[in-house]
Design a protein around this motif. Structure first.
Motif, PDB file in Angstrom:
ATOM      1  N   GLY A  49       0.816  -1.200   0.000  1.00 45.31           N
ATOM      2  CA  GLY A  49       0.000   0.000   0.000  1.00 45.31           C
ATOM      3  C   GLY A  49       0.851   1.251   0.000  1.00 45.31           C
ATOM      4  N   GLU A  84       2.530  11.938   5.880  1.00 47.76           N
ATOM      5  CA  GLU A  84       1.262  12.308   6.512  1.00 47.76           C
ATOM      6  C   GLU A  84       0.679  11.149   7.319  1.00 47.76           C
ATOM      7  N   GLY A  85       0.732   9.955   6.736  1.00 50.58           N
ATOM      8  CA  GLY A  85       0.185   8.789   7.433  1.00 50.58           C
ATOM      9  C   GLY A  85       0.970   8.477   8.696  1.00 50.58           C
ATOM     10  N   LEU A 113       0.213  11.192  11.387  1.00 46.75           N
ATOM     11  CA  LEU A 113      -1.098  11.028  12.018  1.00 46.75           C
ATOM     12  C   LEU A 113      -1.073   9.853  13.003  1.00 46.75           C
ATOM     13  N   GLN A 119      -3.605   4.930  -0.862  1.00 46.02           N
ATOM     14  CA  GLN A 119      -2.389   4.176  -0.529  1.00 46.02           C
ATOM     15  C   GLN A 119      -2.712   2.684  -0.617  1.00 46.02           C
ATOM     16  N   CYS A 129      -8.874   5.482   8.164  1.00 45.76           N
ATOM     17  CA  CYS A 129      -7.791   5.188   7.237  1.00 45.76           C
ATOM     18  C   CYS A 129      -6.505   5.239   8.050  1.00 45.76           C
ATOM     19  N   ARG A 130      -5.709   4.210   7.956  1.00 48.84           N
ATOM     20  CA  ARG A 130      -4.483   4.199   8.745  1.00 48.84           C
ATOM     21  C   ARG A 130      -3.288   4.600   7.888  1.00 48.84           C
ATOM     22  N   CYS A 131      -3.493   4.756   6.586  1.00 46.91           N
ATOM     23  CA  CYS A 131      -2.354   5.014   5.697  1.00 46.91           C
ATOM     24  C   CYS A 131      -2.098   6.487   5.425  1.00 46.91           C
ATOM     25  N   THR A 132      -3.168   7.267   5.203  1.00 46.38           N
ATOM     26  CA  THR A 132      -2.984   8.544   4.508  1.00 46.38           C
ATOM     27  C   THR A 132      -2.792   9.748   5.404  1.00 46.38           C
ATOM     28  N   GLY A 133      -3.243   9.707   6.643  1.00 39.03           N
ATOM     29  CA  GLY A 133      -3.258  10.939   7.429  1.00 39.03           C
ATOM     30  C   GLY A 133      -4.358  11.888   6.976  1.00 39.03           C
ATOM     31  N   TYR A 134      -5.176  11.448   6.008  1.00 42.64           N
ATOM     32  CA  TYR A 134      -6.376  12.158   5.508  1.00 42.64           C
ATOM     33  C   TYR A 134      -6.081  13.429   4.711  1.00 42.64           C
ATOM     34  N   VAL A 135      -4.852  13.893   4.715  1.00 42.84           N
ATOM     35  CA  VAL A 135      -4.559  15.186   4.072  1.00 42.84           C
ATOM     36  C   VAL A 135      -4.950  15.144   2.595  1.00 42.84           C
TER      37      VAL A 135
END
Ligand code: FES
Ligand code: FES
Lengths: 789, 158
Positions: A518, A684-685, A688, B96, B132-138
């Motif tokens: 991913g 970013e991920g 967070l 992602q 979502c654990r991948c993107t940070g939502y940005v």
């Protein structure tokens, strides 16, 4: 065949970024549309008719011996095809850690055992036609437990007379490292440079000493662990699995079930996130054993509860850190004493602990260093690889300590770091002292733009103005920061390989063992191949991670894919390009050294050219026929660190202790960002996740060792409504040993939030948070304590 | 029992046990874009649209959609012809691992149907149920804004 880096052969100066056609551009992610349209297949989506459902009977006790286990009734449940207990399987000690052979983690695990070591440990497994039948069978297994006293506090694990968790005679290590299961010591790491005691005793030195504590946390990939295993028509075992380490899965399943490697094929489909959780060979052995016992396809899917309780976690650590600087700020000495809890099994125990030191201590130019880590077994959930890999815990302790030293010195934290961090051209004795279960590899830093990261990050957060501000009133804002480093690959240990073959239309198949989970690595590796072959990335058809088809790669971990596998791809592509020039030289009747690949054609210096489609057709059908194809491997000589400067602005509610992150800036030197958008996404991920870990994520246990908050309802991970404002700044550098100047980006950025937020809280309200997470209760208690309330 | 409903614009009639969840039935029938992330209604990976509203398929009995209209991610677009929202998510770099994406994109569809030009806060509120654990939502926020612009520009073909 393995070729090693030759530093001298590569141009050390950074080329102009516009010199690249594909690298450095946001090309379309190769699987983007497949994922967005829901058509991409994950391990849970592969259907074979007649697939059975596999389920596990979990232990209700933290520590118990199985006196008797009776499965007679379970086997009679209609629809049940296999019931397995420890009696049915070969007793092969192994590790579930998905690491290269010989693994640095102890061999302390059996597929099933007659002892259980944490609540949720596996007791037995069944395969049945329906989930209901499987549940019914589990229900009918009779187990007579001898309940043993558990060890539920890491600080008491080494005490004389503590219950011994691994009292089985088979537990052992396969590399020469300290391992004392008879006293619950799963690993021990020690390194020293000079003697810090002298500096600590110096009355002029400024010394700070504190203890930091981090908590259990889980990766929480939205896709849990899923495995489909089936015997094929050749009596081989095919395993389709959500893994980061397909080749390690093949080796470990072969080992645990005593099968030849050649009988196993592992296929990695799309993976719904890993973050280290899937660098573990966890369900594959058991699912494969069920499939063989039932002689049918079997699928096992962890429930979210199992994912929390029985998958892997971030190892909690207690770090005592002592550091001394001269009155002018010069770093003198540092001492890290780490107590790490690996839970019931020693998965990644030694290496996570090593990384706590090896990727934090070199950041500043300490003269004397001592690092000592003891890793202990407890009857709690099992630690594992988790993005950041021990560096996260160490960075918390180190960067908060630096903040405190700066306060004592009256120095600005940004300035101090700018003056004392490691630079390009320098080395650190730690690189050699602290390896992964063996001595490390000495190397010099080839690229470091941390100065620039500090500068642009400080500007973006408004450091100067906000740092000068002292707030009073019910809501107080503050800013804090941290500097960070990580590594890129494990030098002299990890290997990645790539195969490229040419088709008649001028397209190429890129076969890599590297594992896109991913992260977008398929896309990035396609870019590297495309850049080298002078084509657009659409001309590269990527297939990753099928052990029958693709060459070997250690897998997705240790921040290695871009740097290590990317270099393997670059080398394979360079060899293919070379062979293409042989053909084009004949076709154009020009000397080979006048030819270059660009825009899908081979150009001669006389202005003529031939298309790659013509070369491909010529090679397959016309003259001197051959499959143009090459395989190249890479083992790295270095682990070049990416660097980062992180800045957090927080607001603390004095009434409730609630901490809100108002803005977070991550300025990152990852070398050349081969795909800037994907690199930003990694930042970013990670940020967070790091913020969520710093402020809310934590396992809660009852006094019997049972996890109390094993769902997303009770274990909060950050969502959109937390309204985080994260800004990423990619600061370019050029790593001379990396493919097109790249280093790594995926892990480093999870390490910043703990220290940056802790330091920001201190700036806002004057309390030092040294125990994570910084929940409202803890922050409020600290404020009250400070105010003497 | 049989459950008869409109699925992605076509009438279907599927076998389901009375206690069976919609997610189970959809996946068994090959609508695999509805993902299984937690099965206890806390992650949003199984989000589908029922009569214009987002619904968690793992927390909805199959029987509850009798006679109603259900849209899964497969009903939005396909790889040869992606929906503008899907295109926007890919272009924004918001995808992602993609496991959360069917749910995320369907929630976006409902949001933009109701609020064609949402502000950031409205986007954050609408997507709150989709972890979502991948993107940070940005980049997710950027994707929704791009999708809104694309749809406003009349690129929608469905
Ligand atoms: S699977 Fe339905 S909400 Fe998680
Ligand atoms: S893209 Fe992986 S969970 Fe959202």
């Amino acid at each position: 065949m393995t070729t090693r880096y030759d530093d001298t052969a590569r141009d050390r100066s950074a080329p102009d970024p516009v010199a690249f056609d594909v690298v450095g551009r946001n090309v379309e992610k190769v699987d983007g549309i497949a994922l967005a349209t829901g058509r991409a297949m994950y391990a849970g989506d592969f259907e074979i008719r007649g697939t059975l459902v596999g389920k596990i009977l979990p232990s209700p006790y933290a520590h118990a011996r199985i006196r008797r286990i009776d499965v007679t009734e379970a086997r009679t449940v209609p629809g049940v095809h296999a019931v397995l207990t420890w009696k049915d399987l070969p007793r092969v000690p192994h590790t579930t850690a998905g690491q290269g052979y010989p693994e640095p983690s102890p061999y302390d695990t059996f597929v099933l055992d007659n002892k259980v070591r944490f609540v949720g440990d596996r007791v037995a497994a069944v395969a049945a036609e329906t989930a209901e039948a499987a549940d019914e069978a589990l229900h009918r297994i009779r187990v007579d437990y001898e309940v043993l006293e558990p060890v539920l506090d890491a600080r008491k694990a080494l005490a004389a007379g503590a219950p011994v968790i691994h009292d089985e005679p088979e537990a052992h290590v396969v590399i020469p490292v300290r391992y004392e299961p008879e006293r619950n010591l799963a690993a021990h790491v020690h390194a020293a440079v000079g003697d810090p005691a002298t500096a600590f005793a110096d009355p002029d030195a400024i010394v700070v000493e504190h203890e930091f504590e981090t908590q259990y946390a889980q990766h929480c990939p939205i896709e849990p662990h899923v495995v489909l295993a089936y015997p094929d028509d050749q009596a081989r075992l095919v395993i389709v699995t959500s893994t980061q380490v397909p080749f390690h899965v093949r080796r470990l399943v072969a080992q645990a079930l005593e099968l030849p490697v050649r009988r196993i094929r592992v296929i990695k489909p799309r993976i719904g996130g890993g973050f280290g959780a899937k660098q573990e060979v966890l369900l594959e052995q058991l699912c494969a054993a069920l499939a063989l016992a039932a002689n049918r396809p079997v699928r096992m899917t962890y429930t979210r509860k199992e994912e929390f309780v029985a998958a892997r976690t971030r190892h909690p650590q207690v770090i005592r850190i002592k550091a001394a600087v001269d009155p002018d700020g010069t770093p003198r000495a540092i001492d890290f004493t780490v107590l790490m809890n690996t839970g019931a099994y020693g998965s990644h125990a030694l290496t996570v602990a090593s990384n706590t030191g090896s990727k934090n201590l070199p950041l500043y130019t300490w003269k004397d260093v001592r690092f000592d880590a003891s890793v202990v077994y407890t009857n709690l959930p099992v630690g594992g690889a988790y993005r950041g890999y021990g560096v996260t815990q160490g960075a918390f302790a180190l960067e908060c300590t630096i903040d405190e030293l700066c306060e004592k010195l009256g120095s600005d934290p940004v300035e101090w770091r700018r003056n004392h961090h490691i630079r390009a051209g320098e080395s650190s004795p730690i690189f050699e002292k602290l390896g992964e279960g063996k001595p490390g590899v000495p190397f010099t830093i080839g690229s470091c733009e941390l100065d620039r990261c500090l500068e642009v990050g400080a500007r973006a957060i408004g450091w100067k103005e906000k740092r000068a501000r002292r707030e009073t009133g019910p809501f107080r804002r503050g800013v804090g920061m941290a500097a960070l480093m990580q590594g890129s690959s494990i030098p002299h240990i990890d290997m990645g390989a790539a195969t490229i073959k040419m088709n008649e239309d001028g397209s190429f198949n890129l076969l890599v063992g590297a594992t896109d989970i991913g992260t977008g690595s398929d896309t990035v590796l396609a870019q590297v191949a495309a850049e080298t072959l002078g084509v657009s990335s659409e001309q590269i058809i990527v297939l990753s991670s099928d052990t029958d088809v693709t060459p070997f790669d250690v897998g997705a971990y240790a921040s290695s894919t871009t740097y290590l596998s990317g270099e393997a791809v670059r080398r394979a592509a360079a060899q293919v390009a070379d062979r293409i020039r042989d053909f084009a030289a004949r076709m154009l009747d020009r000397p080979k050294d006048t030819l270059s690949l660009r825009g899908g054609r081979v150009h001669s210096d006389d202005g003529r050219s031939v298309s790659l489609a013509d070369v491909g057709t010529e090679s397959l059908y016309v003259s001197e026929q051959e499959q143009i194809c090459a395989t190249a491997s890479c083992v790295t000589e270095k682990s070049p660190p990416p660097f980062a400067a992180h800045f957090a602005e927080v607001e603390v509610d004095m009434e409730t202790g609630f901490v809100k992150v108002l803005k977070y800036v991550a300025a990152v030197d990852c070398g050349t960002a081969l795909h800037p958008k994907l690199a930003e996404g990694q930042v970013e991920g990670a940020v967070l996740n790091g913020i969520s870990y710093a402020l809310t994520e934590e396992y809660l246990f009852n006094d019997k060792g049972r996890m109390l908050n094993d769902s997303f309802r009770h274990y909060k991970i950050y969502s959109t409504r937390d309204r985080l404002d994260i800004q990423t700044i990619l600061v370019p550098s050029y790593e001379p040993t990396g493919p097109y100047g790249a280093k790594s980006v995926s892990e480093i950025n999870i390490n910043g939030p703990l220290p940056a937020i802790s330091n920001a809280i201190y700036h806002a309200v004057g309390v030092r948070m040294r125990r994570a997470p910084f929940t409202p209760e803890r922050v409020l208690a600290a404020i009250r304590e400070k105010d003497g309330v | 029992m049989k459950v008869t409903f409109m699925l992605n614009g076509r009438a279907v009639s599927y076998d389901a046990r009375p206690d069976e969840m919609l997610l189970e039935v959809l996946r068994r029938e090959g609508w695999l874009g509805a993902r299984r992330g937690c099965e206890d209604n806390n992650c949003g990976a199984c989000t589908v649209i029922v009569d214009g509203k987002t619904v968690l398929a793992c927390a909805t009995f199959a029987a509850q959609v009798e006679g109603r209209s259900v849209t899964t991610i497969e009903g939005l677009g396909d790889p040869a012809n992606p929906h503008p929202i899907q295109r926007a998510f890919v272009d924004a770099g918001a995808v992602q691992c993609g496991f959360c994406m069917p749910g995320m994109i369907l929630s976006t569809k409902v949001l933009l149907d109701e609020t064609p030009t949402p502000n950031l806060e409205a986007i954050q509120d609408a997507l709150d149920g989709n972890l979502c654990r991948c993107t940070g939502y940005v980049k997710v926020y950027d994707a929704v804004q791009r999708a809104a612009a694309a749809l406003a520009a009349g690129e929608e073909t469905t």
